[in-house]
Write a protein that holds these residues in place. Structure first.
Motif, PDB file in Angstrom:
ATOM      1  N   UNK B   9       0.834  -1.204   0.000  1.00  0.00           N
ATOM      2  CA  UNK B   9       0.000   0.000   0.000  1.00  0.00           C
ATOM      3  C   UNK B   9       0.866   1.250   0.000  1.00  0.00           C
ATOM      4  N   UNK B  10       1.907   1.242   0.839  1.00  0.00           N
ATOM      5  CA  UNK B  10       2.793   2.409   0.909  1.00  0.00           C
ATOM      6  C   UNK B  10       3.408   2.684  -0.462  1.00  0.00           C
ATOM      7  N   UNK B  11       3.890   1.621  -1.127  1.00  0.00           N
ATOM      8  CA  UNK B  11       4.482   1.802  -2.458  1.00  0.00           C
ATOM      9  C   UNK B  11       3.448   2.345  -3.445  1.00  0.00           C
ATOM     10  N   UNK B  12       2.242   1.784  -3.359  1.00  0.00           N
ATOM     11  CA  UNK B  12       1.175   2.242  -4.255  1.00  0.00           C
ATOM     12  C   UNK B  12       0.882   3.716  -4.058  1.00  0.00           C
ATOM     13  N   UNK B  13       0.852   4.127  -2.788  1.00  0.00           N
ATOM     14  CA  UNK B  13       0.560   5.532  -2.503  1.00  0.00           C
ATOM     15  C   UNK B  13       1.679   6.436  -2.998  1.00  0.00           C
ATOM     16  N   UNK B  14       2.931   5.973  -2.837  1.00  0.00           N
ATOM     17  CA  UNK B  14       4.052   6.778  -3.336  1.00  0.00           C
ATOM     18  C   UNK B  14       3.998   6.888  -4.856  1.00  0.00           C
ATOM     19  N   UNK B  15       3.641   5.774  -5.510  1.00  0.00           N
ATOM     20  CA  UNK B  15       3.465   5.811  -6.970  1.00  0.00           C
ATOM     21  C   UNK B  15       2.432   6.867  -7.344  1.00  0.00           C
ATOM     22  N   UNK B  98     -12.552   1.898  -1.484  1.00  0.00           N
ATOM     23  CA  UNK B  98     -11.184   1.502  -1.838  1.00  0.00           C
ATOM     24  C   UNK B  98     -11.146   0.209  -2.640  1.00  0.00           C
ATOM     25  N   UNK B  99     -10.400   0.235  -3.750  1.00  0.00           N
ATOM     26  CA  UNK B  99     -10.208  -0.987  -4.531  1.00  0.00           C
ATOM     27  C   UNK B  99      -9.011  -1.742  -3.944  1.00  0.00           C
ATOM     28  N   UNK B 100      -8.797  -2.988  -4.393  1.00  0.00           N
ATOM     29  CA  UNK B 100      -7.665  -3.747  -3.871  1.00  0.00           C
ATOM     30  C   UNK B 100      -6.360  -3.066  -4.291  1.00  0.00           C
ATOM     31  N   UNK B 101      -5.286  -3.345  -3.526  1.00  0.00           N
ATOM     32  CA  UNK B 101      -4.039  -2.613  -3.766  1.00  0.00           C
ATOM     33  C   UNK B 101      -3.438  -2.896  -5.146  1.00  0.00           C
ATOM     34  N   UNK B 105      -2.713  -0.018  -8.021  1.00  0.00           N
ATOM     35  CA  UNK B 105      -1.436   0.188  -8.721  1.00  0.00           C
ATOM     36  C   UNK B 105      -1.638   0.133 -10.230  1.00  0.00           C
ATOM     37  N   UNK B 106      -2.453  -0.847 -10.648  1.00  0.00           N
ATOM     38  CA  UNK B 106      -2.724  -1.017 -12.068  1.00  0.00           C
ATOM     39  C   UNK B 106      -3.379   0.249 -12.647  1.00  0.00           C
ATOM     40  N   UNK B 107      -4.364   0.770 -11.892  1.00  0.00           N
ATOM     41  CA  UNK B 107      -5.069   1.971 -12.359  1.00  0.00           C
ATOM     42  C   UNK B 107      -4.119   3.146 -12.470  1.00  0.00           C
ATOM     43  N   UNK B 108      -3.236   3.302 -11.450  1.00  0.00           N
ATOM     44  CA  UNK B 108      -2.275   4.402 -11.484  1.00  0.00           C
ATOM     45  C   UNK B 108      -1.408   4.274 -12.730  1.00  0.00           C
TER      46      UNK B 108
END
Lengths: 149, 253
Positions: B9-15, B98-101, B105-108
């Motif tokens: 999650x942290x990585x996803x948020x940073x992305x 919230x969607x799954x993590x 990431x995929x959406x980002x």
């Protein structure tokens, strides 16, 4: 009068060009470009009819720009900046920056000071107008929220 | 949520923050969206610190775990409003449901991966520079030539800027080349107004939008970002002016 019409048409095309550069979505292109015309209209009104200086005129027009952008953002459900930035483009002091440079080359220091001062005043006028209006809207919005609770 | 999920999650948020910052979103918007996303994904507390060149995110999870991540942002990306709008919508959507993590990431990635069509960039450059030559009082011929140089500048921005060590150098070289060619053209074709053409083309290169948003950031309290951006922009404006001035000096006004 002719120059005013040319400027308004050119500010439409200029804002449209920058909207394309900034990858604005198709259906938002028209509001963004018309925003540029509106802002330049406000600026011309401030300088010609009200006789305001560069700082005040650009602050008022940037404030109008922020209001316009917040309104459009609510209407089209998109971030405010998308409507704010393209509409601001005609206010960018590219002309006075060039004249400042030109004065340096010509060693015309009087012209340098007037144009340099205009460039700075317009820049900070825009920042002032944007932040004051967005601050005001933020406060009003908060007040409504607090009253609701 | 277990530890690995928290890390993901942290990585996803940073992305997410990186994508948004690189698309040219305001500092406040990035911080806001990240805090909201953290809350949506069940963080107890989230501390977000964003400046133009870095993101620091500390999330305290409900299981007592605290994670911190830093992301260095090197590129000062060009404004891309479609990306900002997409990411903003994603943040709002995820804040309510919230969607799954992995899905996040995929959406980002799918939003961040898109790039504007080159044709539109060329059209935009030509239109903007041509229109501003007229705006500053040039003749239709000045507008036409300014638009042609707009195309050239767009070409430089797409090819030369990637090979330049930094933006200041790029601006200096581009404005020097354009200035020289415009001056020569002005001598060959006396009906052209060199100053109007340069003014039209300056609008494409001058960091006017960046300067005003930097000044605004300073006024509204994002002082560090605003100040670094402002200085950066002043350097860029100086290099840009230097390039044009040198060309005018070499070839005479």
């Amino acid at each position: 009068m002719k120059t005013i019409i040319i400027q308004l048409v050119a500010s439409f095309l200029g804002s449209l060009g920058f909207s394309l550069l900034f990858n604005v979505e198709k259906k938002k292109l028209l509001p963004c470009s018309l925003g540029g015309v509106f802002i330049w209209g406000v600026y011309l009104f401030c300088t010609h009819s009200l006789g305001l200086g560069d700082l005040a005129a650009s602050a008022v027009s940037a404030g109008a720009c922020q209001l316009f952008a917040e309104g459009m953002a609510r209407l089209m459900k998109a971030p405010t900046t998308i409507f704010c930035i393209p509409a601001l483009v005609p206010l960018i002091p590219g002309g006075s920056l060039y004249r400042t440079m030109d004065a340096v080359i010509a060693r015309d220091w009087e012209k340098f000071y007037t144009n340099g001062a205009a460039t700075l005043q317009i820049t900070f006028g825009i920042a002032l107008g944007l932040s004051l209006i967005s601050g005001l809207l933020f406060t009003l919005h908060r007040k409504k929220k607090i009253e609701k609770n | 949520m277990d530890q690995n999920e928290n890390k993901a999650l942290l990585q996803g948020l940073l992305d997410f923050g990186e994508a948004m910052l690189c698309a040219g979103a305001e500092i406040g918007r990035v911080e806001d969206s990240l805090s909201r996303l953290c809350a949506a994904y069940g963080a107890e507390k989230a501390d977000v610190f964003v400046i133009t060149s870095s993101i620091v995110l500390t999330v305290q999870f409900q299981n007592g775990e605290t994670l911190t991540g830093t992301r260095r942002i090197r590129k000062s990306g060009d404004l891309d409003f479609e990306k900002i709008a997409g990411l903003n919508a994603l943040a709002r959507e995820s804040a309510s449901s919230p969607v799954s993590i992995p899905r996040l990431k995929e959406k980002i990635r799918s939003i961040d991966g898109g790039c504007p069509r080159p044709l539109l960039l060329y059209a935009g450059s030509a239109l903007a520079s041509g229109a501003f030559a007229l705006f500053f009082g040039g003749s239709p011929w000045d507008g036409l030539f300014s638009a042609l140089f707009g195309l050239l500048i767009c070409f430089f921005q797409r090819s030369l800027s990637k090979k330049s060590p930094n933006k200041a150098f790029f601006l200096f070289i581009t404005s020097l080349i354009c200035g020289c060619v415009i001056c020569l053209l002005g001598k060959a074709l006396p009906f052209l107004h060199v100053d109007m053409i340069i003014m039209g083309d300056i609008m494409l290169l001058v960091p006017g939008i960046a300067i005003t948003t930097a000044a605004r950031d300073m006024v509204i309290g994002d002082t560090i970002s605003g100040a670094t951006r402002l200085l950066e922009c002043l350097v860029w404006a100086g290099m840009l002016a230097g390039g044009f001035m040198l060309s005018l000096l070499i070839l005479g006004r």
